[in-house]
Design a protein around this motif. Structure first.
Motif, short mmCIF file in Angstrom:
data_model
loop_
_atom_site.label_atom_id
_atom_site.label_comp_id
_atom_site.label_asym_id
_atom_site.label_seq_id
_atom_site.Cartn_x
_atom_site.Cartn_y
_atom_site.Cartn_z
N PHE A 1 1.19 3.41 1.97
CA PHE A 1 1.72 2.33 2.46
C PHE A 1 2.39 1.53 3.24
O PHE A 1 3.07 1.70 4.61
CB PHE A 1 2.23 1.19 0.90
N ARG A 2 2.07 0.10 3.71
CA ARG A 2 2.24 -0.58 4.86
C ARG A 2 3.88 -0.58 4.45
O ARG A 2 4.61 -0.65 5.86
CB ARG A 2 2.25 -2.62 4.72
N ASN A 3 4.97 -0.86 3.43
CA ASN A 3 5.97 -0.91 3.83
C ASN A 3 6.63 0.56 3.59
O ASN A 3 7.56 0.59 3.57
CB ASN A 3 6.70 -1.46 2.13
N GLY A 4 6.12 1.48 4.01
CA GLY A 4 5.71 2.73 4.75
C GLY A 4 5.86 4.25 3.15
O GLY A 4 6.69 4.95 3.55
N ALA A 5 6.27 3.15 2.19
CA ALA A 5 5.68 4.32 1.08
C ALA A 5 4.23 5.17 0.89
O ALA A 5 3.95 5.15 1.50
CB ALA A 5 5.24 3.79 -0.73
N ILE A 6 4.96 6.56 0.73
CA ILE A 6 3.70 7.59 1.03
C ILE A 6 3.17 8.16 -0.20
O ILE A 6 4.70 8.29 -1.09
CB ILE A 6 4.27 8.37 2.29
N MET A 7 2.02 7.90 -0.61
CA MET A 7 2.15 8.22 -2.00
C MET A 7 0.93 9.97 -2.38
O MET A 7 -0.62 9.92 -0.90
CB MET A 7 0.80 7.39 -2.66
N LEU A 8 1.26 10.91 -2.23
CA LEU A 8 1.07 12.41 -2.01
C LEU A 8 0.17 12.42 -3.21
O LEU A 8 0.77 12.46 -4.18
CB LEU A 8 2.02 13.45 -1.32
N ARG A 9 -0.87 13.79 -2.94
CA ARG A 9 -1.50 14.93 -4.26
C ARG A 9 -2.52 13.35 -4.76
O ARG A 9 -2.55 13.80 -6.37
CB ARG A 9 -0.49 15.33 -4.81
N VAL A 10 -2.69 12.53 -4.11
CA VAL A 10 -3.94 12.18 -4.58
C VAL A 10 -5.20 12.25 -5.15
O VAL A 10 -5.70 12.37 -4.42
CB VAL A 10 -3.79 10.21 -4.57
N PRO A 11 -5.68 12.17 -6.25
CA PRO A 11 -7.20 12.89 -6.17
C PRO A 11 -7.73 12.23 -5.46
O PRO A 11 -8.03 10.90 -5.96
CB PRO A 11 -7.33 12.82 -8.08
N ILE A 12 -8.52 12.86 -4.63
CA ILE A 12 -10.37 12.04 -4.03
C ILE A 12 -11.09 10.69 -4.96
O ILE A 12 -11.33 10.04 -4.80
CB ILE A 12 -10.98 12.54 -3.35
#
Length: 76
Positions: free
Chosen positions: A54-65
């Motif tokens: 995300f723009r604020n730098g947060a990273i979201m891992l392992r999101v199903p496609i």
């Protein structure tokens, strides 16, 4: 005596998934069950799991496609 294992037929992936794979480093829609508002940027795809930033730098891992959808389903 061993039986020959059955042949595994791998089908082609849906065209929606192929389009998503082409969008690395671009903003992508995501299901409202994750977040509302600004779209995250697709950083990487490994197997069927995505990494989003995300723009604020947060990273979201392992999101199903399959969760990269907008309100009307897979994007057009």
């Amino acid at each position: 005596m061993r039986r020959k294992p059955p042949m595994i037929e791998l089908g082609t992936e849906p065209p929606e998934v192929a389009r998503i794979r082409e969008c690395v480093d671009k903003q992508v829609p995501i299901s409202c069950s994750y977040t509302r508002g600004e779209r995250p940027t697709l950083v990487a795809i490994e197997n069927e799991l995505c990494t989003l930033q995300f723009r604020n730098g947060a990273i979201m891992l392992r999101v199903p496609i399959r969760d990269l959808v907008d309100d009307s389903g897979y994007w057009r």
